[in-house]
Design an enzyme around this catalytic site. Structure first.
Site, PDB file in Angstrom:
ATOM      1  N   ASP A 197       0.868  -1.155   0.000  1.00  0.00           N
ATOM      2  CA  ASP A 197       0.000   0.000   0.000  1.00  0.00           C
ATOM      3  C   ASP A 197       0.917   1.221   0.000  1.00  0.00           C
ATOM      4  OD1 ASP A 197      -2.422   1.542   0.290  1.00  0.00           O
ATOM      5  OD2 ASP A 197      -1.818   1.855   2.366  1.00  0.00           O
ATOM      6  N   ASP A 199      -0.134   5.163   0.643  1.00  0.00           N
ATOM      7  CA  ASP A 199      -0.425   6.178   1.659  1.00  0.00           C
ATOM      8  C   ASP A 199      -0.407   5.542   3.045  1.00  0.00           C
ATOM      9  OD1 ASP A 199      -1.065   8.477  -0.104  1.00  0.00           O
ATOM     10  OD2 ASP A 199      -2.675   7.172  -0.787  1.00  0.00           O
ATOM     11  N   ASP A 418      -1.251  -0.387   6.077  1.00  0.00           N
ATOM     12  CA  ASP A 418      -1.459   0.313   7.352  1.00  0.00           C
ATOM     13  C   ASP A 418      -2.911   0.284   7.814  1.00  0.00           C
ATOM     14  OD1 ASP A 418      -2.156   2.134   5.168  1.00  0.00           O
ATOM     15  OD2 ASP A 418      -2.370   3.670   6.723  1.00  0.00           O
TER      16      ASP A 418
END
Length: 487
Positions: A197, A199, A418
């Site tokens: 991922d 961001d 995250d």
């Protein structure tokens, strides 16, 4: 001589077990015996298990190993080992057979321990329990000559990665393990494809997180496939790859799996014909145009005069050719756009797609940035329609990866993210290894809360990662440490 040495070792270990096992107050480690596969010499399975025919005990640079004396020395990369031997009263039950309660030897990075199978089991699975420490790494080194002379006679010897397993879970249920030097070898050796991922993992716009670019380059140099799997629809494949090149990683467009690209590929896969109304940014126009699709409205600002307090719907130019509504991230979203989207969706045959339903976007300051999910919620509420969501954690995201890279194997792929509800859930549903970083949307406190919830609600276990770590900088440091240790 070998037989006497084995008996002496058995006697010494038995004395240590009796005298010291109950005196130490320490966390216990548990290893399910059903990890033991039926296999042959030097075979490494995904769980890190190695089976060898028995022979002399060898002291290798980073641990002990047991191997057949006629087959040479053990692989020096095998650091964390458990050796057993039935004739020396150190036996382990084989799959489908009886097990004894005899102790076994295990090596950690800095200590040699012994373990014993407890009397109890849980859910039909019996666990090996670490109970005591015999000597330190220094003591092992000081006694290298004596160690290499010892022989353990048995029908089989078993070597198991000494990752700690909690006694309430089987190996399939192990979650939230703090990634450290014990596990990093399997992360590197057991995975060919690394899905990142972006961001909250590699950057929190506009700040690039420490170690991010170095990690990407390091993995690429090792021959790993690196892909960027993001719900962000603000950039095209080319835009993302150009940005990555500018910040120091030579990415190719095909390495980027972004939702603008996925939307175009999805429409192509269903042979869609017609115009699209898209609440989104210019990236959506570019990606759909590459596949021959036309967005007739919705991109950019659609202003409403501040002088009016009501919108006369008769003045809104609706397009009769719209057969698809797409909801993506849009900083220009307003009431008029939601009116148009909901009205088009009142037509029963109009397709409804959404890039993702993330409610917030990671940010490195105190501001809260609403995500695409907040826009989508307004359209869903107004239209009464449910969309096909293309991004994580939904299946179309992984379908797009497999379409672009047919040789990607789920059991050889790791997802690093995250967000529990997108990245981790996505990885778990697709059968990937999952690694959570605490540099973005999920704090350690939030993870603990979800873990507690999962104790009561088994469905919440889908949100729990197999591993967790502070950030990509710490992951990079562990990988470099692993390389230095194995050379």
């Amino acid at each position: 001589m070998h037989h006497n040495s084995s008996l002496m070792l058995a006697f010494v270990l038995s004395i240590i077990l009796v005298s010291r096992a109950h005196s130490r107050q320490q966390e216990r480690g548990f290893i399910p015996p059903d990890l033991l596969p039926d296999t042959s010499l030097y075979h490494i399975v995904p769980q890190g298990v190695i089976l060898l025919w028995s022979g002399p005990v060898h002291l290798v640079p980073n641990g002990w190993a047991v191997c057949d004396g006629t087959q040479g020395t053990p692989d020096l990369r095998d650091r964390f080992v458990i050796g057993t031997g039935s004739n020396a009263q150190y036996s382990v039950g084989q799959r489908g057979g009886a097990s004894t309660a005899a102790p076994i030897i295990t090596v950690h990075p800095t200590r040699l321990t012994i373990a014993q199978m407890p009397e109890h089991s849980h859910g039909g699975v019996t666990y090996w329990e670490e109970v005591d420490t015999i000597c330190s790494k220094d003591e092992i080194t000081a006694n290298q000559k004596n160690v290499t002379q010892r022989t353990i006679q048995s029908d089989k010897s078993t070597m198991i990665d000494t990752t700690r397993y909690h006694h309430r879970h089987t190996i399939e249920q192990q979650v939230c393990t703090r990634l450290n030097e014990v596990h990093i070898g399997s992360i590197l050796n057991d995975h060919d494809t690394f899905l990142f991922d972006c961001d909250g993992v590699l950057w929190c716009s506009p700040v690039i997180l420490p170690g991010a670019i170095e990690l990407l380059n390091y993995l690429t140099q090792l021959g790993k496939r690196v892909l960027f799997v993001t719900n962000n629809s603000l950039k095209t494949q080319r835009g993302f790859s150009q940005w990555l090149n500018e910040i120091g990683y030579p990415a190719k467009p095909e390495q980027v799996i972004c939702t603008a690209w996925i939307t175009a590929k999805y429409l192509k896969s269903i042979n869609y014909k017609g115009h699209c109304y898209c609440i989104g940014m210019q990236s959506m126009v570019e990606e759909l145009a590459r596949e021959g699709f036309h967005i007739s409205d919705g991109i950019g600002s659609d202003p409403v005069s501040p002088e009016i307090d009501w919108i006369e719907t008769s003045t809104i130019p609706f397009d009769d050719q719209i057969n698809c509504v797409i909801s993506a991230f849009d900083i220009h979203v307003n009431y008029l756009k939601i009116i148009k989207a909901a009205t088009y969706l009142s037509r029963p045959n109009v397709l409804f797609l959404a890039t993702n339903d993330d409610v917030t976007t990671p940010q490195n300051d105190v501001a809260i940035l609403p995500g695409e999910g907040t826009i989508l919620a307004s359209i869903v509420a107004a239209s009464g329609r449910s969309p096909t969501i293309l991004g994580k954690p939904r299946t179309p995201m992984f379908d797009s990866i497999r379409l672009a890279f047919p040789d990607v194997k789920p059991n050889r792929t790791i997802m690093i993210g995250d967000r529990l509800e997108t990245d981790i859930l996505f990885g778990n549903r697709q059968g990937l290894t999952t690694l959570l970083v605490f540099s973005g949307a999920t704090s350690e406190k939030k993870l603990d809360t979800v873990k507690q919830s999962a104790e009561k609600n088994p469905n919440d276990k889908e949100f729990l990662p197999k591993y967790c770590i502070k950030d990509v900088q710490h992951l990079l440091e562990l990988l470099i440490l692993q390389e230095n240790t194995s050379t």
